[in-house]
Write a protein that holds these residues in place. Structure first.
Motif, mmCIF file in Angstrom:
data_model
loop_
_atom_site.group_PDB
_atom_site.id
_atom_site.type_symbol
_atom_site.label_atom_id
_atom_site.label_comp_id
_atom_site.label_asym_id
_atom_site.label_seq_id
_atom_site.Cartn_x
_atom_site.Cartn_y
_atom_site.Cartn_z
ATOM 1 N N ILE A 1 -1.771 2.690 -6.295
ATOM 2 C CA ILE A 1 -2.888 1.611 -6.617
ATOM 3 C C ILE A 1 -3.664 2.425 -8.155
ATOM 4 O O ILE A 1 -4.089 1.468 -9.086
ATOM 5 C CB ILE A 1 -4.168 1.972 -5.973
ATOM 6 N N ARG B 1 -1.570 -2.634 -2.283
ATOM 7 C CA ARG B 1 -2.761 -2.863 -1.836
ATOM 8 C C ARG B 1 -2.762 -2.886 -0.448
ATOM 9 O O ARG B 1 -3.547 -2.165 0.707
ATOM 10 C CB ARG B 1 -4.454 -3.297 -2.222
ATOM 11 N N TYR C 1 -0.735 0.180 1.345
ATOM 12 C CA TYR C 1 -2.229 1.026 1.533
ATOM 13 C C TYR C 1 -3.306 0.879 2.898
ATOM 14 O O TYR C 1 -3.022 1.476 3.900
ATOM 15 C CB TYR C 1 -2.654 0.930 0.495
ATOM 16 N N SER C 2 -3.170 -0.499 3.102
ATOM 17 C CA SER C 2 -4.299 -0.788 3.805
ATOM 18 C C SER C 2 -4.183 -0.666 5.272
ATOM 19 O O SER C 2 -4.553 -0.643 6.483
ATOM 20 C CB SER C 2 -5.409 -2.337 3.863
ATOM 21 N N GLU D 1 -1.308 -6.395 -5.679
ATOM 22 C CA GLU D 1 -1.245 -6.779 -4.406
ATOM 23 C C GLU D 1 -0.658 -5.958 -2.991
ATOM 24 O O GLU D 1 -1.318 -6.116 -1.827
ATOM 25 C CB GLU D 1 -2.569 -8.168 -4.587
#
Length: 290
Positions: free
Chosen positions: A240, A277, A280-281, A274
């Motif tokens: 990231i 992200r 990861y989320s 994106e």
């Protein structure tokens, strides 16, 4: 009485001196004879020495015919220039005469070593190739393809020989792995050779390409999604922080991995960041160590 004794001693000394002179003369005669024999032997040996320059000049046509190299369609002088040192090495000792047929058999026995040398010389010396010469070069070129690929590639493209093009790509890749690095460069979008350098220029066709072209060539979107899915949470967290990834012939690498001289930096678009992200989320929020 004393005088007689003296006369007897004088005769004895005379006989000894005569014998010594005779022995000395005999030794000189034997030495001279030995030297003469040695000189004759040396002269005879020298006469048996084969002049290889003359031998090649005399038998080059026969050698070319016996080895099948007449298909190259060169002039007699070109064949001599191309093959002379090879023939001399295969001839062996010059103390005895060797037939052209014997040298030709040795030539064919070592063809796996000899043909790449010939192919390399043809590629360097000729300004343009006949179809037969082009095929011979592509099929037999060895390590020297790493330096001669641009010229050979241009000739193959000019001849429209797509069949030879794939053979050339494979040879390039094999020789790169053998002589350069254990990993291939990125594939060039223009010529298809694994020859794209970090500055996005190709070692084979000379093209300079864009990152967009590279992404399209390697199907980056799909490959990147798979790559992101294979990372640990810690690696995702690190990624990231970066705006790019590394790419080579093996695929995509994390920016924190050890870089090689052929790794290409590919910058990530907003949508690609994106993807990182979201991954990861969905997997790592609240559990970064996974």
């Amino acid at each position: 009485m004393p005088r007689k004794k003296s006369g007897s001693g004088s005769k004895s000394r005379s006989r000894r001196a005569s014998k010594k002179a005779k022995d000395s003369g005999s030794a000189v005669s034997e030495e001279a004879t030995s030297s003469t024999r040695q000189a004759k032997k040396t002269t005879k040996s020298r006469k048996r020495e084969v002049n290889l320059d003359n031998w090649v000049e005399k038998h080059i046509d026969n050698i070319v015919s016996l080895t099948g190299l007449e298909l190259l369609g060169l002039t007699r002088e070109q064949y001599i220039d191309l093959l002379k040192d090879i023939i001399i090495q295969l001839y062996g000792s010059t103390s005895s005469y060797t037939k052209a047929e014997v040298v030709a058999k040795r030539f064919m026995r070592y063809s796996e070593k000899v043909y790449p040398i010939i192919a390399s010389r043809l590629a360097m010396q000729l300004s343009k190739f006949t179809p037969a010469q082009l095929e011979f070069i592509v099929y037999n070129i060895g390590d020297s393809i790493l330096g001669l690929a641009p010229k050979i590639y241009a000739e193959v493209k000019k001849a429209g020989r797509d069949d030879l093009l794939q053979i050339l790509r494979n040879k390039w890749a094999n020789m790169w792995l053998k002589n350069k690095l254990p990993v291939l460069p990125v594939e060039c979008p223009k010529c298809g050779f694994n020859a794209l350098m970090p500055d996005l220029s190709c070692l084979v066709c000379g093209a300079s390409v864009s990152e967009r072209e590279v992404k399209e060539r390697i199907n980056f979107k799909e490959a990147f999604t798979d790559f992101v899915g294979s990372l640990t949470c810690e690696q995702l967290s690190d990624l990231i922080k970066y705006d790019y990834v590394l790419v080579n012939g093996l695929g995509i690498k994390h920016p924190k991995e050890r870089r090689t001289p052929i790794d290409v930096e590919i910058y990530l678009s907003r949508s690609e960041k994106e993807i990182v992200r979201r991954e990861y989320s969905s997997r790592c929020t609240g559990d970064v160590g996974k």
